[in-house]
Design an enzyme around this catalytic site. Structure first.
Site, PDB file in Angstrom:
ATOM      1  N   SER A  47       0.667  -1.295   0.129  1.00 36.20           N
ATOM      2  CA  SER A  47      -0.037  -0.137   0.123  1.00 36.20           C
ATOM      3  C   SER A  47       0.864   1.184   0.090  1.00 36.20           C
ATOM      4  O   SER A  47       2.186   1.090   0.287  1.00 36.20           O
ATOM      5  CB  SER A  47      -0.789   0.139   1.167  1.00 36.20           C
ATOM      6  OG  SER A  47      -0.032   0.285   2.456  1.00 36.20           O
ATOM      7  N   ASP A  79      -0.600  -1.058  -4.159  1.00 38.68           N
ATOM      8  CA  ASP A  79      -1.974  -1.324  -3.660  1.00 38.68           C
ATOM      9  C   ASP A  79      -2.624   0.212  -3.508  1.00 38.68           C
ATOM     10  O   ASP A  79      -1.923   1.018  -2.754  1.00 38.68           O
ATOM     11  CB  ASP A  79      -2.236  -2.103  -2.494  1.00 38.68           C
ATOM     12  CG  ASP A  79      -3.504  -2.353  -2.082  1.00 38.68           C
ATOM     13  OD1 ASP A  79      -4.482  -2.738  -2.845  1.00 38.68           O
ATOM     14  OD2 ASP A  79      -3.766  -2.830  -1.035  1.00 38.68           O
ATOM     15  N   HIS A  80      -3.620   0.457  -4.045  1.00 37.98           N
ATOM     16  CA  HIS A  80      -4.416   1.751  -3.667  1.00 37.98           C
ATOM     17  C   HIS A  80      -3.366   3.006  -4.109  1.00 37.98           C
ATOM     18  O   HIS A  80      -3.146   3.856  -3.053  1.00 37.98           O
ATOM     19  CB  HIS A  80      -5.004   1.918  -2.593  1.00 37.98           C
ATOM     20  CG  HIS A  80      -6.151   0.959  -2.367  1.00 37.98           C
ATOM     21  ND1 HIS A  80      -7.262   1.066  -2.860  1.00 37.98           N
ATOM     22  CD2 HIS A  80      -6.323  -0.315  -1.644  1.00 37.98           C
ATOM     23  CE1 HIS A  80      -8.231   0.229  -2.570  1.00 37.98           C
ATOM     24  NE2 HIS A  80      -7.550  -0.760  -1.972  1.00 37.98           N
ATOM     25  N   HIS A 175     -12.926  -2.465   3.162  1.00 39.31           N
ATOM     26  CA  HIS A 175     -11.886  -2.802   3.957  1.00 39.31           C
ATOM     27  C   HIS A 175     -11.678  -2.980   5.360  1.00 39.31           C
ATOM     28  O   HIS A 175     -13.022  -2.387   6.050  1.00 39.31           O
ATOM     29  CB  HIS A 175     -10.908  -1.518   3.580  1.00 39.31           C
ATOM     30  CG  HIS A 175     -10.294  -1.605   2.274  1.00 39.31           C
ATOM     31  ND1 HIS A 175     -10.939  -0.641   1.360  1.00 39.31           N
ATOM     32  CD2 HIS A 175      -9.455  -2.277   1.581  1.00 39.31           C
ATOM     33  CE1 HIS A 175     -10.269  -0.726   0.188  1.00 39.31           C
ATOM     34  NE2 HIS A 175      -9.510  -1.795   0.296  1.00 39.31           N
ATOM     35  N   GLY A 176     -10.797  -3.653   6.125  1.00 37.17           N
ATOM     36  CA  GLY A 176     -10.897  -3.787   7.631  1.00 37.17           C
ATOM     37  C   GLY A 176     -11.798  -4.746   8.063  1.00 37.17           C
ATOM     38  O   GLY A 176     -12.027  -5.600   7.301  1.00 37.17           O
ATOM     39  N   HIS A 206     -11.546  -6.302  -3.700  1.00 42.77           N
ATOM     40  CA  HIS A 206     -10.641  -5.614  -2.571  1.00 42.77           C
ATOM     41  C   HIS A 206     -11.718  -6.026  -1.079  1.00 42.77           C
ATOM     42  O   HIS A 206     -12.844  -6.485  -1.507  1.00 42.77           O
ATOM     43  CB  HIS A 206     -10.772  -4.312  -2.710  1.00 42.77           C
ATOM     44  CG  HIS A 206      -9.679  -3.858  -3.672  1.00 42.77           C
ATOM     45  ND1 HIS A 206      -8.355  -3.132  -3.251  1.00 42.77           N
ATOM     46  CD2 HIS A 206      -9.493  -3.936  -4.995  1.00 42.77           C
ATOM     47  CE1 HIS A 206      -7.725  -3.027  -4.153  1.00 42.77           C
ATOM     48  NE2 HIS A 206      -8.269  -3.428  -5.242  1.00 42.77           N
ATOM     49  N   GLY A 207     -11.095  -5.831  -0.269  1.00 46.65           N
ATOM     50  CA  GLY A 207     -11.811  -5.889   1.188  1.00 46.65           C
ATOM     51  C   GLY A 207     -12.307  -7.342   1.210  1.00 46.65           C
ATOM     52  O   GLY A 207     -13.424  -7.502   1.822  1.00 46.65           O
ATOM     53  N   ASN A 250      -7.770  -9.499  -2.909  1.00 47.98           N
ATOM     54  CA  ASN A 250      -7.097  -8.486  -2.035  1.00 47.98           C
ATOM     55  C   ASN A 250      -7.322  -9.048  -0.326  1.00 47.98           C
ATOM     56  O   ASN A 250      -8.375  -9.059   0.233  1.00 47.98           O
ATOM     57  CB  ASN A 250      -7.121  -7.188  -2.028  1.00 47.98           C
ATOM     58  CG  ASN A 250      -6.500  -6.505  -3.506  1.00 47.98           C
ATOM     59  OD1 ASN A 250      -6.292  -7.390  -4.142  1.00 47.98           O
ATOM     60  ND2 ASN A 250      -6.456  -5.549  -3.387  1.00 47.98           N
TER      61      ASN A 250
END
Ligand code: G3H
Ligand code: 13P
Ligand code: ZN
Length: 306
Positions: A47, A79-80, A175-176, A206-207, A250
Protein backbone atom coordinates in the site's frame (compact mmCIF):
# COMPACT_ATOMS: atom_id res chain seq x y z
CA UNK A 1 4.93 -15.69 -17.18
CA UNK A 2 3.18 -12.33 -17.54
CA UNK A 3 0.50 -11.19 -15.14
CA UNK A 4 -1.93 -10.63 -18.01
CA UNK A 5 -1.50 -14.24 -19.18
CA UNK A 6 -2.09 -15.43 -15.64
CA UNK A 7 -5.31 -13.40 -15.37
CA UNK A 8 -6.55 -14.86 -18.67
CA UNK A 9 -5.76 -18.38 -17.43
CA UNK A 10 -7.56 -17.67 -14.14
CA UNK A 11 -10.74 -16.70 -16.00
CA UNK A 12 -10.45 -19.71 -18.30
CA UNK A 13 -9.75 -22.31 -15.63
CA UNK A 14 -11.82 -20.78 -12.81
CA UNK A 15 -9.53 -19.66 -10.03
CA UNK A 16 -8.21 -16.44 -8.57
CA UNK A 17 -4.80 -15.27 -7.42
CA UNK A 18 -4.33 -13.97 -3.91
CA UNK A 19 -2.95 -10.44 -3.59
CA UNK A 20 -1.53 -10.29 -0.09
CA UNK A 21 -0.27 -7.11 1.52
CA UNK A 22 3.18 -7.09 3.08
CA UNK A 23 4.83 -4.49 5.28
CA UNK A 24 8.24 -5.95 6.14
CA UNK A 25 10.68 -8.80 5.52
CA UNK A 26 8.70 -11.25 7.63
CA UNK A 27 5.35 -10.71 5.95
CA UNK A 28 6.86 -10.73 2.45
CA UNK A 29 8.76 -13.99 2.97
CA UNK A 30 5.86 -15.62 4.84
CA UNK A 31 3.55 -15.00 1.85
CA UNK A 32 6.11 -16.18 -0.68
CA UNK A 33 6.89 -19.30 1.38
CA UNK A 34 3.18 -20.21 1.27
CA UNK A 35 2.97 -19.85 -2.51
CA UNK A 36 6.30 -21.59 -3.05
CA UNK A 37 5.18 -24.56 -0.91
CA UNK A 38 2.17 -24.99 -3.19
CA UNK A 39 3.98 -24.13 -6.41
CA UNK A 40 1.40 -21.47 -7.29
CA UNK A 41 1.70 -17.90 -8.49
CA UNK A 42 0.96 -15.09 -6.05
CA UNK A 43 0.76 -11.30 -5.91
CA UNK A 44 2.50 -9.40 -3.11
CA UNK A 45 1.03 -5.95 -2.57
CA UNK A 46 2.38 -2.75 -1.07
CA UNK A 47 0.00 0.00 0.00
CA UNK A 48 1.08 3.63 -0.24
CA UNK A 49 1.53 3.75 3.52
CA UNK A 50 3.52 0.51 3.52
CA UNK A 51 5.66 1.99 0.73
CA UNK A 52 6.43 4.98 2.95
CA UNK A 53 6.93 2.73 5.99
CA UNK A 54 9.58 0.60 4.26
CA UNK A 55 11.10 3.35 2.11
CA UNK A 56 11.82 3.02 -1.62
CA UNK A 57 15.43 1.86 -1.33
CA UNK A 58 14.79 -0.84 1.27
CA UNK A 59 11.72 -1.97 -0.63
CA UNK A 60 13.74 -2.27 -3.82
CA UNK A 61 16.25 -4.39 -1.92
CA UNK A 62 13.52 -6.64 -0.53
CA UNK A 63 12.08 -7.20 -4.00
CA UNK A 64 15.50 -7.95 -5.44
CA UNK A 65 16.21 -10.41 -2.63
CA UNK A 66 12.86 -12.12 -3.15
CA UNK A 67 13.45 -12.43 -6.91
CA UNK A 68 16.76 -14.17 -6.23
CA UNK A 69 15.26 -16.48 -3.60
CA UNK A 70 11.91 -17.76 -4.90
CA UNK A 71 11.28 -19.68 -8.11
CA UNK A 72 7.47 -19.42 -8.36
CA UNK A 73 6.05 -16.61 -10.51
CA UNK A 74 5.22 -13.76 -8.14
CA UNK A 75 4.20 -10.22 -8.96
CA UNK A 76 4.84 -7.07 -6.96
CA UNK A 77 1.88 -4.73 -7.02
CA UNK A 78 1.17 -1.20 -5.75
CA UNK A 79 -2.10 -1.27 -3.80
CA UNK A 80 -4.37 1.82 -3.87
CA UNK A 81 -1.93 4.26 -5.48
CA UNK A 82 -3.62 7.63 -5.29
CA UNK A 83 -1.49 9.60 -7.74
CA UNK A 84 0.62 9.29 -10.90
CA UNK A 85 3.67 10.17 -8.78
CA UNK A 86 3.37 7.19 -6.44
CA UNK A 87 2.77 4.90 -9.45
CA UNK A 88 5.96 6.26 -11.04
CA UNK A 89 7.87 5.61 -7.81
CA UNK A 90 6.59 2.03 -7.68
CA UNK A 91 7.63 1.49 -11.31
CA UNK A 92 11.08 2.86 -10.39
CA UNK A 93 11.21 0.16 -7.70
CA UNK A 94 10.60 -2.51 -10.37
CA UNK A 95 6.97 -3.26 -9.53
CA UNK A 96 5.14 -5.45 -12.06
CA UNK A 97 1.75 -3.86 -11.57
CA UNK A 98 0.22 -0.72 -10.10
CA UNK A 99 -3.25 0.19 -8.95
CA UNK A 100 -4.43 3.73 -9.51
CA UNK A 101 -7.32 4.27 -7.15
CA UNK A 102 -9.14 7.37 -8.28
CA UNK A 103 -12.49 5.88 -7.32
CA UNK A 104 -13.31 8.73 -4.94
CA UNK A 105 -13.08 11.26 -7.79
CA UNK A 106 -15.92 12.12 -10.19
CA UNK A 107 -16.10 9.66 -13.14
CA UNK A 108 -14.40 11.96 -15.70
CA UNK A 109 -11.52 12.72 -13.34
CA UNK A 110 -11.14 9.05 -12.49
CA UNK A 111 -10.88 8.31 -16.23
CA UNK A 112 -8.35 11.09 -16.78
CA UNK A 113 -6.01 10.13 -13.92
CA UNK A 114 -6.29 6.39 -14.63
CA UNK A 115 -5.53 6.94 -18.31
CA UNK A 116 -2.45 9.00 -17.47
CA UNK A 117 -1.13 6.09 -15.37
CA UNK A 118 -1.93 3.56 -18.13
CA UNK A 119 -0.09 5.69 -20.72
CA UNK A 120 2.94 5.97 -18.44
CA UNK A 121 3.01 2.34 -17.26
CA UNK A 122 2.68 0.90 -20.80
CA UNK A 123 6.17 2.19 -21.64
CA UNK A 124 7.56 -0.13 -18.97
CA UNK A 125 5.24 -3.07 -19.65
CA UNK A 126 3.69 -2.58 -16.20
CA UNK A 127 0.06 -3.65 -15.63
CA UNK A 128 -2.52 -1.16 -14.38
CA UNK A 129 -5.55 -1.83 -12.18
CA UNK A 130 -8.22 0.85 -12.00
CA UNK A 131 -11.17 1.11 -9.62
CA UNK A 132 -14.74 2.05 -10.21
CA UNK A 133 -17.27 2.24 -7.39
CA UNK A 134 -16.51 2.63 -3.71
CA UNK A 135 -15.97 0.27 -0.82
CA UNK A 136 -17.53 1.27 2.46
CA UNK A 137 -15.54 1.34 5.70
CA UNK A 138 -12.54 3.19 6.95
CA UNK A 139 -8.95 2.06 6.88
CA UNK A 140 -6.12 4.55 6.97
CA UNK A 141 -5.94 6.39 3.68
CA UNK A 142 -8.42 4.04 2.03
CA UNK A 143 -11.77 5.27 3.18
CA UNK A 144 -15.31 5.84 2.08
CA UNK A 145 -18.40 6.17 4.19
CA UNK A 146 -20.87 4.23 2.14
CA UNK A 147 -21.20 1.73 -0.64
CA UNK A 148 -21.39 2.95 -4.16
CA UNK A 149 -21.66 -0.23 -6.16
CA UNK A 150 -19.96 -0.34 -9.54
CA UNK A 151 -22.32 0.58 -12.35
CA UNK A 152 -21.91 -2.05 -15.12
CA UNK A 153 -22.51 0.38 -17.99
CA UNK A 154 -20.07 2.90 -16.52
CA UNK A 155 -17.57 0.04 -16.24
CA UNK A 156 -17.74 -0.48 -20.01
CA UNK A 157 -17.10 3.21 -20.71
CA UNK A 158 -14.34 3.30 -18.11
CA UNK A 159 -12.46 0.33 -19.57
CA UNK A 160 -12.82 1.64 -23.13
CA UNK A 161 -11.63 5.12 -22.23
CA UNK A 162 -8.75 4.15 -19.92
CA UNK A 163 -7.56 0.86 -21.39
CA UNK A 164 -6.85 -0.54 -17.91
CA UNK A 165 -5.63 -4.13 -17.66
CA UNK A 166 -7.91 -5.03 -14.77
CA UNK A 167 -10.72 -3.42 -12.82
CA UNK A 168 -11.46 -3.36 -9.08
CA UNK A 169 -15.20 -3.34 -8.48
CA UNK A 170 -17.44 -2.58 -5.53
CA UNK A 171 -20.02 -5.31 -4.87
CA UNK A 172 -20.44 -5.10 -1.11
CA UNK A 173 -17.05 -5.79 0.46
CA UNK A 174 -15.15 -3.22 2.49
CA UNK A 175 -11.69 -2.74 3.99
CA UNK A 176 -10.81 -3.64 7.57
CA UNK A 177 -12.30 -6.15 10.01
CA UNK A 178 -15.80 -4.70 10.46
CA UNK A 179 -17.39 -5.47 7.13
CA UNK A 180 -21.01 -6.24 7.94
CA UNK A 181 -23.39 -5.32 10.74
CA UNK A 182 -25.59 -8.38 10.20
CA UNK A 183 -25.27 -11.08 7.53
CA UNK A 184 -22.67 -10.76 4.80
CA UNK A 185 -24.23 -9.55 1.58
CA UNK A 186 -22.26 -9.61 -1.65
CA UNK A 187 -23.96 -8.46 -4.87
CA UNK A 188 -23.26 -11.38 -7.19
CA UNK A 189 -26.02 -10.01 -9.45
CA UNK A 190 -23.98 -6.84 -10.06
CA UNK A 191 -20.85 -8.93 -10.67
CA UNK A 192 -22.76 -10.92 -13.31
CA UNK A 193 -23.90 -7.72 -15.04
CA UNK A 194 -20.34 -6.39 -15.06
CA UNK A 195 -19.09 -9.65 -16.56
CA UNK A 196 -21.65 -9.35 -19.31
CA UNK A 197 -20.67 -5.80 -20.22
CA UNK A 198 -16.88 -6.27 -19.97
CA UNK A 199 -16.31 -10.02 -20.52
CA UNK A 200 -12.65 -9.61 -21.40
CA UNK A 201 -11.63 -7.53 -18.39
CA UNK A 202 -10.11 -9.35 -15.41
CA UNK A 203 -11.90 -8.21 -12.23
CA UNK A 204 -10.48 -7.58 -8.77
CA UNK A 205 -12.11 -7.95 -5.37
CA UNK A 206 -10.82 -5.74 -2.56
CA UNK A 207 -11.73 -5.97 1.10
CA UNK A 208 -11.81 -9.75 0.95
CA UNK A 209 -10.51 -10.79 4.36
CA UNK A 210 -12.61 -13.49 6.02
CA UNK A 211 -11.86 -12.48 9.60
CA UNK A 212 -11.69 -16.16 10.64
CA UNK A 213 -13.75 -16.86 13.72
CA UNK A 214 -11.01 -18.94 15.31
CA UNK A 215 -8.39 -16.20 14.99
CA UNK A 216 -10.88 -13.59 16.20
CA UNK A 217 -11.85 -15.51 19.33
CA UNK A 218 -8.22 -16.33 20.16
CA UNK A 219 -7.28 -12.68 19.71
CA UNK A 220 -10.06 -11.65 22.07
CA UNK A 221 -8.85 -14.27 24.55
CA UNK A 222 -5.39 -12.68 24.42
CA UNK A 223 -6.72 -9.19 25.04
CA UNK A 224 -7.72 -7.72 21.67
CA UNK A 225 -10.91 -5.71 21.27
CA UNK A 226 -12.56 -7.06 18.13
CA UNK A 227 -16.13 -7.64 19.25
CA UNK A 228 -17.93 -6.64 16.06
CA UNK A 229 -15.43 -7.96 13.56
CA UNK A 230 -16.94 -9.88 10.64
CA UNK A 231 -15.48 -10.77 7.26
CA UNK A 232 -16.45 -12.19 3.87
CA UNK A 233 -17.46 -15.86 4.14
CA UNK A 234 -14.99 -18.19 2.44
CA UNK A 235 -17.64 -19.93 0.34
CA UNK A 236 -18.48 -16.61 -1.33
CA UNK A 237 -14.80 -16.07 -2.14
CA UNK A 238 -14.59 -19.55 -3.66
CA UNK A 239 -17.73 -18.87 -5.70
CA UNK A 240 -16.42 -15.63 -7.18
CA UNK A 241 -13.02 -17.25 -7.83
CA UNK A 242 -14.29 -20.34 -9.60
CA UNK A 243 -17.50 -19.23 -11.30
CA UNK A 244 -16.82 -15.59 -12.08
CA UNK A 245 -14.24 -13.29 -13.58
CA UNK A 246 -12.67 -12.27 -10.29
CA UNK A 247 -8.98 -13.07 -10.87
CA UNK A 248 -7.33 -11.19 -8.00
CA UNK A 249 -8.50 -11.16 -4.40
CA UNK A 250 -6.98 -8.70 -1.94
CA UNK A 251 -6.26 -9.69 1.63
CA UNK A 252 -4.58 -7.62 4.30
CA UNK A 253 -6.63 -7.66 7.53
CA UNK A 254 -6.44 -11.46 7.98
CA UNK A 255 -2.65 -11.22 7.80
CA UNK A 256 -2.68 -8.41 10.39
CA UNK A 257 -4.89 -10.47 12.68
CA UNK A 258 -2.71 -13.55 12.28
CA UNK A 259 0.45 -11.57 13.01
CA UNK A 260 -1.00 -9.83 16.05
CA UNK A 261 -2.38 -13.06 17.47
CA UNK A 262 0.98 -14.84 17.10
CA UNK A 263 2.81 -12.03 18.88
CA UNK A 264 0.23 -11.59 21.66
CA UNK A 265 0.08 -15.34 22.27
CA UNK A 266 3.83 -15.91 22.15
CA UNK A 267 4.61 -13.07 24.54
CA UNK A 268 1.87 -14.08 26.97
CA UNK A 269 3.03 -17.69 27.00
CA UNK A 270 6.76 -16.85 27.08
CA UNK A 271 7.00 -13.82 29.36
CA UNK A 272 10.74 -14.00 29.85
CA UNK A 273 11.56 -14.23 26.14
CA UNK A 274 12.82 -10.97 24.66
CA UNK A 275 14.17 -12.28 21.35
CA UNK A 276 12.29 -10.48 18.59
CA UNK A 277 13.20 -13.24 16.13
CA UNK A 278 11.32 -15.82 18.19
CA UNK A 279 7.90 -14.18 18.09
CA UNK A 280 8.29 -12.90 14.56
CA UNK A 281 9.23 -16.42 13.44
CA UNK A 282 6.03 -17.66 15.01
CA UNK A 283 4.07 -14.93 13.20
CA UNK A 284 5.79 -15.86 9.95
CA UNK A 285 4.87 -19.54 10.30
CA UNK A 286 1.24 -18.68 11.04
CA UNK A 287 0.98 -16.27 8.08
CA UNK A 288 2.39 -18.96 5.76
CA UNK A 289 -0.29 -21.39 6.96
CA UNK A 290 -3.01 -18.78 6.40
CA UNK A 291 -1.74 -18.06 2.88
CA UNK A 292 -1.61 -21.76 1.98
CA UNK A 293 -5.19 -22.20 3.15
CA UNK A 294 -6.42 -19.26 1.08
CA UNK A 295 -4.54 -20.25 -2.06
CA UNK A 296 -5.47 -23.93 -1.95
CA UNK A 297 -8.85 -24.14 -0.24
CA UNK A 298 -10.47 -20.77 -0.93
CA UNK A 299 -9.13 -19.17 -4.12
CA UNK A 300 -8.40 -22.54 -5.77
CA UNK A 301 -5.27 -21.15 -7.40
CA UNK A 302 -3.82 -23.67 -9.83
CA UNK A 303 -0.16 -24.61 -9.77
CA UNK A 304 1.49 -23.34 -12.94
CA UNK A 305 4.22 -24.63 -15.18
CA UNK A 306 6.97 -22.04 -15.59
O1 G3H B 1 -6.63 -1.81 1.17
C1 G3H B 1 -6.04 -1.32 2.09
C2 G3H B 1 -4.93 -1.97 2.77
O2 G3H B 1 -5.37 -2.74 3.84
C3 G3H B 1 -3.88 -0.97 3.09
O3 G3H B 1 -3.85 -0.50 4.38
O4 G3H B 1 -2.78 1.75 4.12
O5 G3H B 1 -2.92 0.62 6.35
O6 G3H B 1 -1.36 -0.26 4.61
P1 G3H B 1 -2.68 0.47 4.89
P1 13P C 1 -9.06 -6.42 3.82
O1 13P C 1 -9.05 -5.28 4.78
O2 13P C 1 -10.39 -7.08 3.75
O3 13P C 1 -7.94 -7.39 4.08
O4 13P C 1 -8.82 -5.81 2.35
C1 13P C 1 -7.53 -5.61 1.86
C2 13P C 1 -7.49 -4.86 0.57
O5 13P C 1 -8.48 -4.68 -0.12
C3 13P C 1 -6.19 -4.34 0.16
O6 13P C 1 -6.28 -3.60 -1.01
ZN1 ZN D 1 -8.18 -2.56 -1.19
Amino acid sequence: MKLQELYADAIKRGYSIGAFNFVNLESLTAILDGAQNLNTPVIVAVSESAFKYMGAEFLKGLIEGARKTYTIPFFVHLDHGKSLEICKKAIDCNFDSVMIDASSLPFEENVKLTKSVVDYAKQFDVQVEGELGRLKGVEDTVSSNEHLFTDPSEALTFVKQTNVDSLAIAIGTSHGVNKFLKDAKIRIDILQEIEKTIPNTPLVLHGASSVPQKIKSELVKFGADLKNAQGVPENILTEVSTKHHIVKINVDSDIRMTTTLAVRKYLTENPSDIDVRKYLSQAKKDITKLIEHKIKDVFKTKPVKY
